[in-house]
Design an enzyme around this catalytic site. Structure first.
Site, mmCIF file in Angstrom:
data_model
loop_
_atom_site.group_PDB
_atom_site.id
_atom_site.type_symbol
_atom_site.label_atom_id
_atom_site.label_comp_id
_atom_site.label_asym_id
_atom_site.label_seq_id
_atom_site.Cartn_x
_atom_site.Cartn_y
_atom_site.Cartn_z
ATOM 1 N N ARG A 286 70.970 26.478 -121.651
ATOM 2 C CA ARG A 286 70.930 25.581 -120.489
ATOM 3 C C ARG A 286 69.558 24.943 -120.371
ATOM 4 N NH1 ARG A 286 75.023 26.288 -116.156
ATOM 5 N NH2 ARG A 286 76.236 28.143 -116.655
ATOM 6 N N ARG B 69 73.405 26.149 -84.134
ATOM 7 C CA ARG B 69 73.372 24.865 -84.851
ATOM 8 C C ARG B 69 74.714 24.497 -85.460
ATOM 9 N NH1 ARG B 69 68.006 24.794 -88.395
ATOM 10 N NH2 ARG B 69 68.614 22.619 -88.614
ATOM 11 N N PRO C 289 70.589 32.778 -93.877
ATOM 12 C CA PRO C 289 70.981 34.082 -94.446
ATOM 13 C C PRO C 289 71.373 33.960 -95.916
ATOM 14 C CG PRO C 289 72.136 33.631 -92.378
ATOM 15 C CD PRO C 289 71.453 32.366 -92.792
ATOM 16 N N GLU C 290 70.836 34.864 -96.730
ATOM 17 C CA GLU C 290 71.177 34.929 -98.146
ATOM 18 C C GLU C 290 71.779 36.308 -98.420
ATOM 19 O OE1 GLU C 290 67.907 33.633 -100.651
ATOM 20 O OE2 GLU C 290 67.168 32.282 -99.103
ATOM 21 N N HIS D 272 76.164 29.978 -77.080
ATOM 22 C CA HIS D 272 76.594 29.477 -78.382
ATOM 23 C C HIS D 272 77.572 30.417 -79.080
ATOM 24 C CE1 HIS D 272 73.499 26.494 -77.808
ATOM 25 N NE2 HIS D 272 72.571 27.435 -77.742
#
Ligand code: ZN
Length: 278
Positions: free
Chosen positions: A157, A113, A2-3, A94
């Site tokens: 940068r 997980r 997930p982002e 889970h």
């Protein structure tokens, strides 16, 4: 994984489900979920009797504010899910933590997980818990994130664009999938040095961040083949059908027709067009 768009979708779902509700009971059984900061004193019982005031997002973290005050921070990790069900619904495998609400509903933290984490902190400042929250860069969808702010982050940068976008201290919430989608939309090569962008390229990158992340939220995030990302009701997202670069190795670029290339580096894959991303 997930982002920002997936976590924001969950945030909005969770806000509708829990804000204004009281906590009847809470349980925590998955000790790995609490591995870094431990269970709060008294365990899940410390949440009982409190009401939920707000659900916020910082980068990929959910920040739930309760009366008291008390703050619960949730990071979904690789495979973590939050699921809202009736309190007497059958168990979900889970499940590592659960909060029962006065509505008769229950929010469960499900994580096969166990890379996800939950932090509970007394007080109303989540910045100390966990430490990395205090070091998050600006949110690319926040009102204050303009072209000038982005230009400032990129200026001077030498870091390449993709690792820079992935660095949560520079800009918060972007992971491997949306970095590739944003750079494709901006027509920028992933290994271009950040400091080399001119005014027009910075503007394209800024616009692409807003448009790609905004569209992904509108489509309720991306669920990949493993279908591990689910919303609060357990439904998959819809943005995966609109990916232009990620996962499209060998398929024609939707802009120029050249095959999308996949490159492995630093333990992750990067998908990009060698012709129109410069
Ligand atoms: Zn192309």
């Amino acid at each position: 994984v997930p982002e920002l768009p997936e976590v924001e979708t969950l945030r909005a779902d969770l806000e509708r489900e829990v804000v204004g509700q009281g906590v009847v009971a809470a349980s925590a059984t998955g000790l790995r979920t609490f591995r870094r900061y431990g269970l709060p004193p008294g365990g899940g019982a410390c949440l009982a009797g409190r009401s939920v005031l707000a659900v916020e997002r910082r980068g990929k973290y959910l920040v739930v504010r309760l009366s008291g005050p008390l703050v619960v921070v949730v990071h979904l990790g690789m495979s973590g899910q939050l699921r809202a069900v009736e309190a007497d619904a059958p168990p979900i495998a889970h499940t590592h933590a659960a909060v029962s609400l006065t509505s008769g509903r229950q929010v469960r933290f499900v994580d096969p997980r166990t890379f996800g984490e939950i932090f509970v902190s007394a007080g109303d400042a989540p910045d100390g818990v966990p430490l990395e929250l205090a070091h998050l860069g600006p949110d690319p969808l926040s009102a204050g994130f303009g072209r000038a702010e982005l230009a400032g982050l990129l200026a001077a940068r030498r870091t390449r664009l993709k690792p820079l976008l992935l660095d949560q201290r520079v800009v918060a919430g972007i992971g491997n999938l949306y970095a590739d989608e944003v750079l494709w939309a901006a027509r920028l090569a992933p290994d271009r040095p950040a400091g080399s962008l001119g005014v027009a390229a910075v503007a394209r990158l800024h616009q692409s961040l807003r448009e790609v992340l905004g569209a992904a939220i509108a489509y309720r995030g991306s669920s990949l083949a493993d279908a591990q990302y689910r919303d609060l009701a357990g439904r998959v997202g819809g943005y995966q059908a609109r990916h232009a670069a990620y996962g499209r190795e060998g398929q024609p670029c939707q802009r120029c027709g050249r095959a999308i290339r996949r490159r492995h580096a630093d333990g992750r894959s990067t998908f990009y067009c060698t012709r129109c991303q410069r």
